[in-house]
Design a protein around this motif. Structure first.
Motif: not given
Length: 309
Positions: A19-25, A55-56, A60-63, A288-289
């Motif tokens: 999921l972390s890679f998904a967030a990046f891609h 992960f976001f 400001s840029n909703p997905i 998150k922090e």
């Protein structure tokens, strides 16, 4: 490739790393529909929709997470992908069976990456017909924040695969380092685990507490190493004589520390006290922090490096 509207990426495995890679891609694709996620869990769609947004931090840029493709079969997941990135269980048999099946259905020029923490590509590819295709792309956790990717080819991995992979990550502002040999744990983890072993030794010996040791690292080598690694740091510490001068000055102390290094082993009995101290000090860590602060540190370093250009 940075914003190629035709690029299709498939992620196999929807755990924390996947999921972390998904967030990046998703941050580098034109549309979430260019991303496919495959996992064997029966509630995959609802799980992704619930877990991935966490992960976001920047909204400001909703997905549109609902536009991500969630595949129910491996064949469907990989049949049209340009990149297939596996982040499944750390189990050799599972990975060998997976790549054998992926190879049957993936396009012949698709990049095949494993984000394993320790299983080399040479072992994973044993049942593949074309062993030149597989490459370990090991991230430093969490990969949607940390720049490092360790590219660890098998002796059979093609140079073309390595170069295409380097190009992909460099275009996205990441730091892909090509390791020239397969080695247990790769490089970043070996360095980190060496520090962890000595940390456990010092706590077990009663020199410091868990929390005090963390404070020492966070107040000294932590920020220093964010700017310069060990060789560069000690080369600077040697003044005009560089690293050679450093060893001429305090090489004996360095050797005494190496000779006196802790030799703790997993299962030796240190675990109960160290685990208790760590749990008492930190409880459940707010990742998150951690990620937010880490991003700010990396951004600051990036801004300073830009000034040199």
């Amino acid at each position: 490739m940075e914003h190629d509207p035709n690029l299709r990426i498939t992620l196999v495995g929807a755990g924390t790393i996947g999921l972390s890679f998904a967030a990046f891609h998703l941050s580098h694709l034109n549309s979430p529909s260019q991303l496919t996620i495959y996992d064997t869990r029966p509630d995959l769609k609802s799980y992704v929709l619930e877990s991935l947004p966490k992960f976001f931090n920047d909204h400001s840029n909703p997905i549109s997470f609902a536009d991500i493709n969630v595949a129910t079969s491996l064949r469907d997941a990989v049949s049209t992908a340009h990149i297939i990135q596996e982040s499944g269980p750390e189990n050799l048999q599972i990975k060998q069976a997976l790549w054998k099946e992926v190879e049957k259905h993936a396009p012949r020029d698709a990049l095949l990456w494993s984000s394993t923490s320790g299983i080399p590509a040479s072992q994973q590819s044993q049942d593949m017909q074309d062993k030149t295709r597989l490459l370990v792309v090991h991230p430093y956790n969490p990969p949607h924040v940390m720049p490092l990717l360790e590219l660890v080819p098998a002796p059979t991995t093609s140079q073309n695969v390595i170069e295409r992979t380097q190009e992909f990550w460099r275009a996205r502002g990441r730091v892909p380092i090509h390791l020239k040999k397969e080695i247990t744990g790769f490089v970043a983890n070996r360095l980190a685990f060496a520090l962890l072993r000595e940390s456990i030794h010092l706590v077990q010996a009663g020199v410091v507490s868990v929390e005090e040791l963390d404070t020492i690292v966070e107040s000294s080598m932590g920020p220093r190493w964010a700017v310069a690694g060990p060789f560069k740091s000690y080369h600077a510490g040697g003044g005009p004589g560089g690293l050679e001068g450093f060893f001429k000055n305090i090489g004996q102390t360095v050797q005494e520390c190496w000779a006196d290094a802790g030799q703790v082993n997993v299962g030796d009995g240190w675990e109960e006290e160290v685990f208790k101290q760590t749990s008492d000090a930190y409880g459940l860590v707010d990742t998150k922090e951690r990620d937010r602060i880490t991003k700010r540190v990396l951004n600051a370093i990036g801004e300073e490096k830009e000034k040199r250009i």
